[in-house]
Design a protein around this motif. Structure first.
Motif, PDB file in Angstrom:
ATOM      1  N   ALA A 159      34.690  12.350  17.894  1.00 13.03           N
ATOM      2  CA  ALA A 159      36.057  12.672  18.334  1.00 13.03           C
ATOM      3  C   ALA A 159      37.087  12.120  17.354  1.00 13.03           C
ATOM      4  O   ALA A 159      38.065  12.803  17.003  1.00 13.03           O
ATOM      5  CB  ALA A 159      36.280  12.108  19.734  1.00 13.03           C
ATOM      6  N   ILE A 160      36.894  10.883  16.904  1.00 12.80           N
ATOM      7  CA  ILE A 160      37.831  10.275  15.948  1.00 12.80           C
ATOM      8  C   ILE A 160      37.812  11.028  14.619  1.00 12.80           C
ATOM      9  O   ILE A 160      38.852  11.242  13.986  1.00 12.80           O
ATOM     10  CB  ILE A 160      37.500   8.794  15.741  1.00 12.80           C
ATOM     11  N   MET A 161      36.598  11.473  14.196  1.00 14.30           N
ATOM     12  CA  MET A 161      36.503  12.267  12.974  1.00 14.30           C
ATOM     13  C   MET A 161      37.346  13.532  13.072  1.00 14.30           C
ATOM     14  O   MET A 161      38.093  13.892  12.146  1.00 14.30           O
ATOM     15  CB  MET A 161      35.037  12.634  12.702  1.00 14.30           C
ATOM     16  N   LEU A 162      37.224  14.239  14.197  1.00 14.02           N
ATOM     17  CA  LEU A 162      37.970  15.485  14.380  1.00 14.02           C
ATOM     18  C   LEU A 162      39.471  15.247  14.389  1.00 14.02           C
ATOM     19  O   LEU A 162      40.241  16.027  13.815  1.00 14.02           O
ATOM     20  CB  LEU A 162      37.522  16.161  15.686  1.00 14.02           C
ATOM     21  N   VAL A 163      39.865  14.185  15.065  1.00 12.27           N
ATOM     22  CA  VAL A 163      41.298  13.863  15.115  1.00 12.27           C
ATOM     23  C   VAL A 163      41.795  13.498  13.719  1.00 12.27           C
ATOM     24  O   VAL A 163      42.911  13.868  13.314  1.00 12.27           O
ATOM     25  CB  VAL A 163      41.564  12.715  16.105  1.00 12.27           C
ATOM     26  N   MET A 164      40.972  12.809  12.957  1.00 14.91           N
ATOM     27  CA  MET A 164      41.382  12.301  11.654  1.00 14.91           C
ATOM     28  C   MET A 164      41.402  13.406  10.600  1.00 14.91           C
ATOM     29  O   MET A 164      42.389  13.538   9.854  1.00 14.91           O
ATOM     30  CB  MET A 164      40.421  11.175  11.234  1.00 14.91           C
ATOM     31  N   ASN A 165      40.320  14.213  10.525  1.00 10.86           N
ATOM     32  CA  ASN A 165      40.270  15.255   9.499  1.00 10.86           C
ATOM     33  C   ASN A 165      39.222  16.293   9.893  1.00 10.86           C
ATOM     34  O   ASN A 165      38.015  16.034   9.858  1.00 10.86           O
ATOM     35  CB  ASN A 165      39.916  14.657   8.135  1.00 10.86           C
ATOM     36  N   VAL A 166      39.672  17.481  10.255  1.00  9.60           N
ATOM     37  CA  VAL A 166      38.778  18.521  10.756  1.00  9.60           C
ATOM     38  C   VAL A 166      37.833  19.016   9.664  1.00  9.60           C
ATOM     39  O   VAL A 166      36.638  19.213   9.893  1.00  9.60           O
ATOM     40  CB  VAL A 166      39.599  19.700  11.320  1.00  9.60           C
ATOM     41  N   LYS A 167      38.324  19.224   8.464  1.00 12.16           N
ATOM     42  CA  LYS A 167      37.497  19.781   7.384  1.00 12.16           C
ATOM     43  C   LYS A 167      36.374  18.844   6.975  1.00 12.16           C
ATOM     44  O   LYS A 167      35.234  19.274   6.770  1.00 12.16           O
ATOM     45  CB  LYS A 167      38.385  20.118   6.182  1.00 12.16           C
ATOM     46  N   LEU A 168      36.693  17.553   6.844  1.00 15.12           N
ATOM     47  CA  LEU A 168      35.620  16.596   6.541  1.00 15.12           C
ATOM     48  C   LEU A 168      34.627  16.502   7.698  1.00 15.12           C
ATOM     49  O   LEU A 168      33.418  16.338   7.489  1.00 15.12           O
ATOM     50  CB  LEU A 168      36.218  15.218   6.242  1.00 15.12           C
ATOM     51  N   SER A 169      35.145  16.645   8.898  1.00 17.28           N
ATOM     52  CA  SER A 169      34.269  16.586  10.086  1.00 17.28           C
ATOM     53  C   SER A 169      33.280  17.741  10.081  1.00 17.28           C
ATOM     54  O   SER A 169      32.115  17.580  10.453  1.00 17.28           O
ATOM     55  CB  SER A 169      35.112  16.621  11.366  1.00 17.28           C
ATOM     56  N   LEU A 170      33.745  18.924   9.653  1.00 16.47           N
ATOM     57  CA  LEU A 170      32.851  20.086   9.634  1.00 16.47           C
ATOM     58  C   LEU A 170      31.684  19.882   8.679  1.00 16.47           C
ATOM     59  O   LEU A 170      30.569  20.340   8.928  1.00 16.47           O
ATOM     60  CB  LEU A 170      33.642  21.336   9.252  1.00 16.47           C
ATOM     61  N   ILE A 171      31.932  19.176   7.570  1.00 12.36           N
ATOM     62  CA  ILE A 171      30.838  18.869   6.632  1.00 12.36           C
ATOM     63  C   ILE A 171      29.778  18.005   7.327  1.00 12.36           C
ATOM     64  O   ILE A 171      28.571  18.235   7.194  1.00 12.36           O
ATOM     65  CB  ILE A 171      31.390  18.143   5.389  1.00 12.36           C
ATOM     66  N   VAL A 172      30.269  17.010   8.057  1.00 12.01           N
ATOM     67  CA  VAL A 172      29.351  16.109   8.767  1.00 12.01           C
ATOM     68  C   VAL A 172      28.588  16.858   9.854  1.00 12.01           C
ATOM     69  O   VAL A 172      27.358  16.738   9.989  1.00 12.01           O
ATOM     70  CB  VAL A 172      30.124  14.923   9.374  1.00 12.01           C
TER      71      VAL A 172
END
Length: 588
Positions: A159-172
């Motif tokens: 959840a924190i990843m998505l809030v922080m940066n969606v594009k980097l989160s999609l890589i993860v």
């Protein structure tokens, strides 16, 4: 059955296990609270670092920077405290639950019929009560809460990843389905592997327990080499079972670690490049993601590992509950209790079979009046000892009736019935304890003074006093520090101090030396006086004074009468036995 073995998780079994948590609901809820705290504190630290970098360091604003650092240190301290409390209380809960299950299991096993123990391996039962219990404890200490903690941490970090940066989160998140799929397959195969391991552990325990107990026989017949080869084979199967789990681990964890490293590399490459060129990610976000990716992937690895622990515990729980679900108890629905029996015994057309349709007793009938001594003789397998097992209700009869004082024995509670019948067996079992404890069996109602007086009355006080520490002499496991005759004398005293209404002597003098036999004979005369007694014996010389002798053959009573009456029968069964025994004695 096949469906059960291939399913990843048995929800019904798990719900049953959770019922044992009810007495410790507060600790359970508290542990869940600690798990939530650990997930939140762990996930907040990267976020605070990102804010410190982007808000303070990047903008070169140093005022308030220390506050961010203080918050991170505070979160770290809270995480350490919560981790300490969690580890302690999760394991405390596991041990408490196991304590309750173990007590319930042992209490359940105490009521099993003798047939259950005849058909079961002692080593397997020990595995259920000891080793399997520790695996169940691991469900709470290392499995259940850890899995919940890891899943919660992944959700919070995601959840924190998505809030922080969606594009980097999609890589993860792109690689997550691959690891989740691999984890599911891994768990499925590991469950089957752990079932095989538990089976081999039981076989190994059973084999070692039996061979250690029977070591004297192995050495007497020089079977050491043969048993060594058997042990090597069993041990090899045990090793292969464990190596199968190691093989699955060696495949899964490197794959998971590789995917984690590739994901981290992709984020650093893409995030670092974008931070320089397009500004899609900030330096703080990049640092935060470098911290959070292990927080996302490591729990997946840990979930797989902890799920192994959980599955081992579930397999163990399934085996333990199968013992708990075994209905092998004698029906104890009788409601009558009697402080003292008169001692009248009646067998009325009693039929019984250990195996269905293979009768051991074929309609036997006899009576023993109060104070009488009844002797039962016959060839091995005639059904003599079966009578004793039925009188004590170690087994229930197929038909007919057994009565004491004109009352069906099923009407008495088992405790009331067995407390009034003392049995002296041929194979005396003594616990690894003092002579005093083996006599009283830790019955606090029997005082030391009563034991000493009773031993004097039956003439064995001098023998006990001659031992080191006397009544406090430790006889070690199965009474190996005493001779067979001495063990028999202890069993006589154990029966005598309970002041039974009915006394049973089952082959009590068949394998003792002449000195001990005289002591036992004197003890027999003493303890049978004034109470109904049943004596099973091969040595006819020991039963000549009996009020009645019952002769059995192939599950039937073929003769009854006194010693003199039976000797008068031409070609009588008893007379033939008597003549054969005494002819052998004369020849010797």
């Amino acid at each position: 059955m096949a469906k059960e073995k291939t399913s990843v998780f048995d929800v019904t079994l798990f719900k049953r296990l959770l019922k044992f948590i009810k007495p410790y609901k507060t600790v359970f809820i508290g542990s869940l609270f600690l798990v939530v705290g650990l997930a939140i504190f762990g996930a907040l630290r990267p976020y605070i670092l990102q804010q410190a970098i982007d808000v303070k360091i990047k903008e070169k604003i140093y005022d308030g920077f220390l506050l961010y650092m203080a918050v991170m240190v505070g979160l770290l301290i809270l995480e350490v405290i919560f981790q300490l409390l969690f580890i302690y209380y999760a394991n405390w809960l596991g041990q408490s639950v196991v304590k309750d299950i173990r007590v319930k299991l042992f209490d359940h096993m105490l009521a099993f019929k003798m047939k259950y123990y005849n058909d079961s391996s002692v080593g397997v039962l020990i595995t259920r009560a000891v080793t399997d219990m520790e695996r169940i404890a691991d469900i709470f200490g290392q499995g259940l809460f850890m899995i919940f903690s890891d899943i919660l941490k992944m959700l919070v970090v995601g959840a924190i990843m998505l809030v922080m940066n969606v594009k980097l989160s999609l890589i993860v998140f792109t690689t997550l389905p691959i690891i989740i799929f691999a984890t599911k397959i891994f768990q499925k195969y590991m469950k089957k592997a752990f079932e095989d391991v538990r089976t081999e552990v039981s076989n190994l325990n059973s084999f070692v327990q039996e061979r250690v107990t029977g070591m004297k026989i192995l050495q007497l017949f020089t079977r050491e080499n043969t048993e060594y080869k058997k042990f090597k084979a069993i041990n090899e199967r045990h090793k292969k079972g464990w190596l199968k789990t190691v093989w699955y681990n060696s495949i899964f964890f490197p794959i998971a670690e590789l995917l984690s490293s590739l994901t981290l590399g992709a984020v650093v490459w893409f995030g670092g490049l974008s931070a320089v060129t397009s500004g899609i990610a900030t330096e703080g976000q990049l640092f935060a993601f470098v911290m959070m990716i292990p927080m996302m992937f490591r729990p997946l690895n840990q979930i797989a590992n902890k799920f192994n622990t959980l599955q081992m515990g579930m397999v163990a729980a399934d085996r333990v509950f199968k013992v708990l679900d075994t209905t092998s108890q004698i029906d104890d629905s009788g409601h009558k209790e009697k402080a003292q029996f008169r001692g009248d015994i009646a067998f009325k057309d009693v039929r019984f079979s250990y195996v269905k349709n293979e009768e051991v007793l074929k309609g036997i009938s006899f009576e023993a009046k109060t104070g009488e001594t009844i002797a039962i003789v016959g060839a091995t397998g005639a059904g003599k000892s079966t009578i004793i097992n039925l009188l004590n209700r170690f087994y229930d009869i197929d038909s007919g009736e057994i009565a004491i004082d004109n009352q069906n024995i099923k009407d008495f509670t088992l405790t009331s019935l067995r407390s009034q019948i003392a049995v002296v067996l041929q194979d005396v079992f003594l616990f690894a304890d003092t002579i005093m404890s083996n006599i009283t069996l830790n019955d606090t109602s029997i005082s030391r003074e009563q034991v000493i007086n009773a031993s004097k009355e039956i003439g064995i006080h001098d023998f006990i006093s001659s031992l080191p520490n006397g009544y406090d002499y430790n006889v070690k496991e199965r009474g190996v520090m005493l001779s067979s005759g001495q063990r028999q004398l202890i069993s006589f005293l154990r029966a005598y101090v309970t002041n039974p209404s009915i006394l049973v002597l089952d082959e009590a003098t068949s394998s003792v030396d002449s000195y001990s036999e005289q002591l036992i004979q004197d003890a027999t005369d003493k303890i049978t006086t004034g109470r109904t007694s049943i004596i099973i014996a091969h040595r006819l010389a020991t039963i000549q004074k009996a009020d009645k002798i019952i002769v059995m053959d192939a599950g039937k009573i073929v003769e009854q009468g006194t010693h003199n009456e039976l000797l008068k029968k031409e070609d009588g069964y008893y007379r033939n036995l008597y003549e054969v025994q005494f002819l052998k004695a004369d020849v010797a």
